[in-house]
Enzyme design. Sequence first.
Site, PDB file in Angstrom:
ATOM      1  CG  ASP A  68      21.977 -19.010  -6.370  1.00 42.43           C
ATOM      2  OD1 ASP A  68      21.051 -19.545  -7.014  1.00 42.43           O
ATOM      3  OD2 ASP A  68      22.179 -19.239  -5.159  1.00 42.43           O
ATOM      4  CG  ASP A  98      22.237 -23.493  -9.117  1.00 42.85           C
ATOM      5  OD1 ASP A  98      23.300 -23.154  -8.602  1.00 42.85           O
ATOM      6  OD2 ASP A  98      21.133 -23.424  -8.528  1.00 42.85           O
ATOM      7  CG  ASP A 146      13.815 -29.888  -5.077  1.00 40.49           C
ATOM      8  OD1 ASP A 146      13.770 -29.419  -6.228  1.00 40.49           O
ATOM      9  OD2 ASP A 146      14.243 -29.247  -4.099  1.00 40.49           O
TER      10      ASP A 146
HETATM   11  P1  ATP Z   1      17.035 -20.728  -4.447  1.00 40.21           P
HETATM   12  O1  ATP Z   1      16.206 -19.694  -5.102  1.00 40.21           O
HETATM   13  O2  ATP Z   1      16.940 -20.688  -2.969  1.00 40.21           O
HETATM   14  O3  ATP Z   1      18.462 -20.785  -4.934  1.00 40.21           O
HETATM   15  P2  ATP Z   1      16.872 -23.268  -5.729  1.00 40.21           P
HETATM   16  O4  ATP Z   1      15.695 -24.122  -6.093  1.00 40.21           O
HETATM   17  O5  ATP Z   1      17.691 -22.742  -6.853  1.00 40.21           O
HETATM   18  O6  ATP Z   1      16.327 -22.107  -4.810  1.00 40.21           O
HETATM   19  P3  ATP Z   1      19.302 -24.466  -4.846  1.00 40.21           P
HETATM   20  O7  ATP Z   1      19.670 -24.961  -3.497  1.00 40.21           O
HETATM   21  O8  ATP Z   1      20.079 -23.383  -5.460  1.00 40.21           O
HETATM   22  O9  ATP Z   1      17.777 -24.074  -4.744  1.00 40.21           O
HETATM   23  O10 ATP Z   1      19.301 -25.745  -5.792  1.00 40.21           O
HETATM   24  C1  ATP Z   1      19.346 -25.668  -7.199  1.00 40.21           C
HETATM   25  C2  ATP Z   1      18.512 -26.782  -7.807  1.00 40.21           C
HETATM   26  O11 ATP Z   1      19.062 -28.050  -7.437  1.00 40.21           O
HETATM   27  C3  ATP Z   1      17.078 -26.841  -7.348  1.00 40.21           C
HETATM   28  O12 ATP Z   1      16.252 -25.968  -8.064  1.00 40.21           O
HETATM   29  C4  ATP Z   1      16.733 -28.292  -7.589  1.00 40.21           C
HETATM   30  O13 ATP Z   1      16.476 -28.532  -8.951  1.00 40.21           O
HETATM   31  C5  ATP Z   1      18.024 -28.997  -7.225  1.00 40.21           C
HETATM   32  N1  ATP Z   1      18.044 -29.398  -5.815  1.00 40.21           N
HETATM   33  C6  ATP Z   1      18.556 -28.721  -4.765  1.00 40.21           C
HETATM   34  N2  ATP Z   1      18.429 -29.399  -3.629  1.00 40.21           N
HETATM   35  C7  ATP Z   1      17.811 -30.548  -3.940  1.00 40.21           C
HETATM   36  C8  ATP Z   1      17.428 -31.698  -3.197  1.00 40.21           C
HETATM   37  N3  ATP Z   1      17.625 -31.769  -1.888  1.00 40.21           N
HETATM   38  N4  ATP Z   1      16.826 -32.711  -3.864  1.00 40.21           N
HETATM   39  C9  ATP Z   1      16.627 -32.656  -5.202  1.00 40.21           C
HETATM   40  N5  ATP Z   1      16.974 -31.607  -5.953  1.00 40.21           N
HETATM   41  C10 ATP Z   1      17.573 -30.566  -5.347  1.00 40.21           C
HETATM   42 MG    MG Z   2      19.593 -21.632  -6.710  1.00 39.17          MG
END
Ligand code: ATP
Ligand code: MG
Length: 445
Positions: A71, A73, A145
């Site tokens: 996905d 963001d 994070d």
């Molecule tokens: P995935 O590939 O599973 O989507 P992701 O890193 O994109 O991994 P998401 O849950 O989509 O995970 O979150 C998007 C972004 O938001 C992360 O890459 C990070 O920068 C930020 N983020 C998400 N959760 C947290 C958290 N608990 N604390 C700090 N930053 C976060």
């Molecule tokens: Mg993501």
Amino acid sequence: MLAKWLHKVLSRKSVAAMKKRELPFAQHRIQADELSFAAEKVIKRLHNAGYQAFVVGGAVRDLLLGITPKDFDVATDATPEQVRKLFRRSRIIGRRFPIVHVMVGPETIEVTTFRGGEVSSQNELGRIMKDANFGTLEQDAMRRDFTANALYYDPEREVVLDFHHGVDDIRQRRLVMIGKPLARYQEDPVRMLRAARISGKLGFTVDKKTARPIAECADLLQREPLARLFDEVLKILFSGHAQACLRQLNTLQLNNVHPLLDALLPGAEGNDNIVALALHNTDQRLRADKSVSMGFVLAAVLWPRIMESWNREKATGIRSSAAMNAAIAAQRDHLDKSWGIPQRYSVVMREIWMMQPLFEIRRGARPFRLLGQQRFRAAFDFLCLRAQLGEIDAEVVSWWQAFQQASENERTQMIRNAPAQEGIANKSRTRRRRRKTNMSRLEQA
Ligand code: ATP
Ligand code: MG
């Protein structure tokens, strides 16, 4: 008060110490057309309205690794209200962290406004309760994070902005927490689960300093809302690398977090138990872009518990189906209340379990009734899993396989020739014998 002041000064200092790197195309090689149609459209419209907008987080990280993101963001300096006004199909969600879901065709893009300034509220353990203050791009990067997740891609200028050496860490396949890991886990304990999931999925090593506080902070996860933990467990199951993520949970000593995770742990290695088998199948299906039924996977994960209780009930002498009913009823409170499994999954799980004893009956009209049930295919696949582990005779599975493919006439013939179910055959024979004895008594009278 002092803690708040220190936090403020330290954050200011660390923001000042941060050095932004701007990587041109030659250094990142992300093509703008690798973004989804929706992500491109959202960013373009925000830019045209005069706002900053970037693809952020996991999508940039995955594109750098040559992985197709699941996905996209977007981070922007537009406020949620301003974003909402730009997109007809959008809605603001979340109170603690308001974000906007923008729907474009079948896709949903999560648009977040740069976070910054002071955290709106924290509890006595340092847990962030609300973070609704908006800030600058630099401050937003601090709030993310891991360094690998704090990269911002601008498709128009074709640059990647890197504030925390995330690109280097990705090249070294290292997961590094931004800031002080202990404090960051206290702020949000779910980051520990994210460390296990992201490192497991990408085959990264978790940096030593990032890993160290996890064992001591693991208990903090018990105070997290069940629904949020359950979501994280689902993300692990759906990562396409569930077994690797579970191995990371073990390595990081993240035990006793959620009963469902504990039930999953035997699946980390090998293929000699139903959890491992189900996870292995799930990983393979997801990697081949096939669909996966969450209810089915959860039915397998929790099967050892159900089977134990089923065997116990059967030992009391009741019928197999009644014993299954009792076993499920005994676990019901755990499933619904303590584990936070949403009903849409627990209904499927129960149906799959309830059908298992029915496969034992191959006489009369029952096999036809079973075949006609909506969840027959899932229940049969489940039976195959059990057979792989030697719980069920291969002959039973082949019979049902043939029964599904047979014509009506052949089915009737198969039922006629099928072996009678042990318990039932014995019971009807006893009933017949009893009737006979009564008759002869009557005759004698
Ligand atoms: P995935 O590939 O599973 O989507 P992701 O890193 O994109 O991994 P998401 O849950 O989509 O995970 O979150 C998007 C972004 O938001 C992360 O890459 C990070 O920068 C930020 N983020 C998400 N959760 C947290 C958290 N608990 N604390 C700090 N930053 C976060
Ligand atoms: Mg993501």
